[in-house]
Design an enzyme around this catalytic site. Structure first.
Site: not given
Ligand code: IPE
Ligand code: MG
Length: 162
Positions: A12, A60
């Protein structure tokens, strides 16, 4: 063996990390891969037998398609470049999650990685890709629903991790 049997990491903040440096979210993802690499290396040294990284959640899919594509490409490129290193370091890659919903290209790439690292013994690295805990249970139930004696052991043996 270490007293820690299994350590899980929820990835994250990578996007924010990149943005904060004015290099964009994908720069953060790119650097996230290097962090994973460092963690695996240290965990081998510490003799931790199992790691799980939550790489891509069922949530995601709501992200912009361009970012999703970048993330999948990142995984494919990583293994194309590093698979020999992964093998020589004794790393067994296991994927947890609904992989049949992923694009064909990453599916076939991961299939190859799983096959070629199957007998590795130093460390198990679970990558949670399109993973959801309820989905894991549904998937196991689908596999065992016709069995006579459904019990905890049977259920456990049919989860993504075994
Ligand atoms: C973690 O970072 C990677 C994935 C979940 C693919 P994030 O993409 O969640 O990054 P933030 O939290 O939006 O900054
Ligand atoms: Mg994130």
């Amino acid at each position: 063996m270490n007293k820690l049997n299994h350590v899980a990491f929820i990835m994250d903040g990578n996007g924010r990390w990149g943005k904060k440096r004015n290099r964009g979210r994908n720069f953060g993802h790119l650097n996230g891969v290097q962090t994973v690499k460092k963690i695996v290396k240290s965990s081998i040294k510490l003799k931790i037998p199992i790691l799980t990284f939550y790489v891509f959640s069922t949530e995601n899919w709501k992200r912009p398609q361009s970012e999703i594509n970048f993330l999948f490409k990142l995984i494919i490129n990583y293994f194309n470049k590093e698979l020999n290193n992964v093998i020589s370091n004794g790393i067994k890659i296991n994927i947890i999650g609904k992989t049949n919903k992923l694009p064909l290209k990453i599916r076939s790439n991961l299939k190859k990685v799983i096959k070629l690292t199957k007998t590795n013994k130093k460390i198990i690295v679970n990558l949670a890709i399109n993973y959801g805990s309820k989905d894991e249970i549904v998937n196991a139930i689908e596999k065992i629903k016709r069995k006579k004696n459904i019990n905890v052991k049977l259920l456990s043996n049919n989860l993504y991790t075994f």
